[in-house]
Scaffold this motif. Structure first.
Motif, PDB file in Angstrom:
ATOM      1  N   LEU A 174      48.766  42.852  36.703  1.00  0.00           N
ATOM      2  CA  LEU A 174      48.203  43.572  37.835  1.00  0.00           C
ATOM      3  C   LEU A 174      46.909  42.915  38.311  1.00  0.00           C
ATOM      4  O   LEU A 174      46.138  42.401  37.497  1.00  0.00           O
ATOM      5  N   PRO A 175      46.631  42.950  39.605  1.00  0.00           N
ATOM      6  CA  PRO A 175      45.286  42.608  40.070  1.00  0.00           C
ATOM      7  C   PRO A 175      44.297  43.674  39.610  1.00  0.00           C
ATOM      8  O   PRO A 175      44.634  44.877  39.576  1.00  0.00           O
ATOM      9  N   VAL A 176      43.104  43.262  39.243  1.00  0.00           N
ATOM     10  CA  VAL A 176      42.075  44.189  38.765  1.00  0.00           C
ATOM     11  C   VAL A 176      40.753  43.820  39.413  1.00  0.00           C
ATOM     12  O   VAL A 176      40.340  42.649  39.380  1.00  0.00           O
ATOM     13  N   VAL A 177      40.093  44.796  40.014  1.00  0.00           N
ATOM     14  CA  VAL A 177      38.790  44.596  40.636  1.00  0.00           C
ATOM     15  C   VAL A 177      37.785  45.501  39.931  1.00  0.00           C
ATOM     16  O   VAL A 177      38.056  46.691  39.718  1.00  0.00           O
ATOM     17  N   VAL A 239      30.400  35.567  38.145  1.00  0.00           N
ATOM     18  CA  VAL A 239      30.783  34.166  37.913  1.00  0.00           C
ATOM     19  C   VAL A 239      32.242  34.019  37.501  1.00  0.00           C
ATOM     20  O   VAL A 239      32.809  32.929  37.577  1.00  0.00           O
ATOM     21  N   MET A 240      32.870  35.143  37.079  1.00  0.00           N
ATOM     22  CA  MET A 240      34.307  35.112  36.788  1.00  0.00           C
ATOM     23  C   MET A 240      35.147  35.584  37.969  1.00  0.00           C
ATOM     24  O   MET A 240      36.371  35.615  37.892  1.00  0.00           O
ATOM     25  N   GLY A 241      34.492  35.970  39.064  1.00  0.00           N
ATOM     26  CA  GLY A 241      35.219  36.323  40.278  1.00  0.00           C
ATOM     27  C   GLY A 241      35.896  37.667  40.239  1.00  0.00           C
ATOM     28  O   GLY A 241      36.881  37.884  40.960  1.00  0.00           O
ATOM     29  N   LEU A 242      35.375  38.628  39.464  1.00  0.00           N
ATOM     30  CA  LEU A 242      36.004  39.944  39.343  1.00  0.00           C
ATOM     31  C   LEU A 242      35.347  41.012  40.216  1.00  0.00           C
ATOM     32  O   LEU A 242      35.817  42.145  40.269  1.00  0.00           O
ATOM     33  N   HIS A 243      34.252  40.679  40.877  1.00  0.00           N
ATOM     34  CA  HIS A 243      33.602  41.543  41.852  1.00  0.00           C
ATOM     35  C   HIS A 243      33.897  41.037  43.258  1.00  0.00           C
ATOM     36  O   HIS A 243      34.129  39.833  43.455  1.00  0.00           O
ATOM     37  N   LEU A 281      45.264  39.661  37.223  1.00  0.00           N
ATOM     38  CA  LEU A 281      44.125  39.431  36.335  1.00  0.00           C
ATOM     39  C   LEU A 281      44.390  38.296  35.364  1.00  0.00           C
ATOM     40  O   LEU A 281      43.470  37.534  35.020  1.00  0.00           O
ATOM     41  N   ALA A 282      45.629  38.147  34.914  1.00  0.00           N
ATOM     42  CA  ALA A 282      45.964  37.099  33.945  1.00  0.00           C
ATOM     43  C   ALA A 282      45.630  35.711  34.468  1.00  0.00           C
ATOM     44  O   ALA A 282      45.370  34.785  33.673  1.00  0.00           O
TER      45      ALA A 282
END
Length: 609
Positions: A174-177, A239-243, A281-282
């Protein structure tokens, strides 16, 4: 144009990828199989589906028809944590945003969220680190209904963001934000707060004065403003691009913060498998993203807790990292920020000086970050450096500042505060440990003094009050590792040891416990592994043993003849007082199963090689 990647970044990334080949391939295969199965709710029975949308009000029809993406919200809201209190109304905002975008959103579940600032020095602190694993499991339970096309993680603080991420990686198809809340307004200056704490430790300030200082520092909704683990979490998400770009340090309760929360929901719907830009997310969390996290931690002098958390997060994605990776990357990365406890500024001052946008751009231009990661906003890491603003009521982004607005807080890579980053790894006949050097003045980074052995931080503080801590010494606080008592933070020691150092004594700390993101100006070799309760060398130390620490060279040794040292037997630890009370009896299975600090002090993957 992307800069040429620094050789150390390329070397460590390749080493991690090779080391992780088998576990990473296995993880990706599992996530691919889950993704290929398609959106789960379309395959649920009528009874399953009816349970899932029974209370969904105006979204019931859309969920019943199965049209549009459905977002699962995992929330760490409670109104005891100032950082999480602003999230009370986020689900309503997200549901509205999803509905307007043609989708839907449901609160999939809640996770516990405890505050280390409240449990410091208390029995509850012995549950703190293990709460990360509980949060990961609670996240998995939340998403296990298989009703979601993407997920939004509402969390900010210490163990909460790593726990949410570990749990979400189990659903990496799944995409995760991640959706944060932002920092509280600046309170009293951090150096002033630290001075009051030291004066209280010395008996020169009363409780009322201390309470006034603390209440003026922690005084409003939002994240605590020092650069501890919570704000290091927010740096890592960037820096991991999750925001969404520039989300980390926008204050709560503002139109811009609400607009970013709405935009996070809208973007999560855009990147599901229902569209043609799926960003699971993976694939966002890969070897490059993990290396970016290690570099960001070093460049900003971030929390030492992440030498545990990032190991566990990476393992959840099938990626194997160790402290040597932290050390090599830190030595290749310049220190670009000074934020308390590494300097007087807080995160609001940091943001005003250029913030993460400036830091990311500087590191990219120096070839120290991987630009080509799959950020959730749909672009690359250079676009992640953009800073959000409102043009009337419309959310937009602008380029970050090309120059630091305050070189006392952030500096360019060409003129850093230090040529190397904020972390070092120590090794020697006492084991392996982590030291945060960004807050320690160079003249204190080498230390040689006899040991004073303590079984707890309370024992050390009692010795201080009794006047028994004269002269130069190395405080050894053992029996504080994950197997012994859950690896609590020993932050109550910071004012006392700092006060001794300020009056001219040479002091240092060696412990198998933690000192948190608030590690201060006293040299502290922490997370010593193997821990004393697991056959570690700290259990063999005696009062008066000469200990030498060299944070620059990366060494930590007791200065005894090798044969004499090897022949010495460990002293037994009395851990009877750490087994029950304040819920500790419920965590015995974790203490018995947990892996060592260098493998993340994690009970979830303790059997992994």
């Amino acid at each position: 144009m992307s800069a040429v990647l620094h050789p150390a970044i390329a070397r460590v990334t390749a080493r991690i990828a090779e080391r992780s080949r088998t576990t990473r391939d296995d993880y990706l295969a599992r996530m691919s199989a889950a993704r290929d199965a398609g959106p789960y709710r379309y395959r649920l029975s009528c009874s399953n589906q009816a349970h899932g949308f029974a209370a969904s009000g105006q979204d019931k029809a859309a969920l019943r028809r199965g049209r549009g993406g459905n977002l699962g919200i995992v929330t760490a809201y409670n109104d005891m944590l100032s950082a999480h209190q602003p999230m009370e109304h986020y689900p309503s905002l997200i549901r509205m945003a999803a509905r307007n975008a043609g989708g839907s959103a449901q609160v999939a579940g809640g996770v516990p969220a405890m505050c280390d600032g409240i449990t410091q020095g208390r029995a509850g602190m012995e549950l703190s680190l293990f709460s990360r694993d509980v949060i990961a499991m609670a996240t998995a339970v939340s998403l296990s209904h298989d009703c979601y096309d993407a997920a939004l993680m509402l969390g900010v603080c210490d163990k909460i963001v790593p726990g949410l991420l570990i749990g979400a990686l189990g659903f990496g198809h799944l995409p995760v934000v991640f959706v944060p809340a932002g920092p509280m307004p600046s309170g009293i200056p951090n150096p002033e707060k630290a001075k009051v704490r030291q004066r209280f430790a010395l008996g020169e300030a009363g409780r009322d004065e201390l309470m006034d200082a603390e209440a003026a520092s922690y005084h409003a909704p939002g994240t605590c403003t020092f650069y501890g683990t919570a704000n290091s979490n927010q740096m890592l998400m960037e820096v991991m691009g999750l925001h969404l770009p520039g989300t980390a340090f926008v204050p709560p309760g503002t139109p811009l913060r609400d607009a970013l929360t709405v935009a996070a929901a809208e973007q999560a719907l855009r990147i599901t498998a229902l569209g043609d830009d799926c960003r699971p997310l993976a694939h966002t969390i890969d070897e490059k993203a993990i290396v970016n996290a290690l570099v960001g931690l070093a460049a900003t002098g971030g929390s030492t807790n992440h030498t545990l958390h990032l190991v566990a997060v990476a393992r959840a994605a099938g990626i194997l990292i160790d402290w040597n990776d932290f050390d090599e990357l830190s030595r290749a990365t310049p220190l670009l920020a000074r934020v308390y406890p590494n300097g007087p500024a807080d995160v609001n001052h940091f943001e005003a000086a250029g913030g993460m946008g400036f830091i990311i751009t500087q590191l990219l231009d120096a070839g120290l970050l991987h630009e080509d990661i799959a950020c959730v906003h749909g672009g690359n890491l250079r676009q992640q450096a953009r800073q959000p603003f409102l043009d009337g009521t419309r959310l937009d982004w602008r380029d970050p500042p090309a120059q630091s607005r305050n070189t006392g807080i952030v500096r360019p890579a060409s003129a850093p505060f230090d040529a190397e980053g904020g972390l070092r790894v120590l090794h020697g006949n006492l084991g392996r440990a982590v030291v945060k050097v960004s807050a320690v003045a160079p003249q204190y980074r080498q230390h040689e003094a006899p040991a004073k052995i303590f079984a707890s931080q309370e024992a050390l503080l009692a010795a201080f009050k009794a006047g028994a801590l004269g002269g130069d010494f190395t405080a050894v606080v053992r029996g504080q590792g994950p197997r012994a008592n859950g690896m609590p933070e020993l932050h109550k020691l910071t004012p006392t040891l700092a006060a001794l150092q300020d009056r001219g004594q040479r002091v240092a700390l060696v412990t198998d416990g933690r000192m948190s993101g608030a590690s201060g100006k006293v040299l502290a070799a922490i997370h010593v592994t193997p821990e004393a309760a697991d056959g570690g060398a700290l259990a063999k130390l005696r009062d008066g043993d000469l200990i030498r620490i060299d944070a620059e060279a990366g060494t930590m040794d007791v200065m005894l003849d090798q044969a004499q040292w090897q022949a010495r037997e460990a002293q037994p630890l009395d851990l009877a007082g750490n087994q029950s009370g304040m819920g500790r009896e419920l965590f015995g299975l974790m203490r018995n199963r947990v892996g060592p600090a260098e493998r993340g002090a994690c009970a979830l993957f303790a059997d992994d090689a």
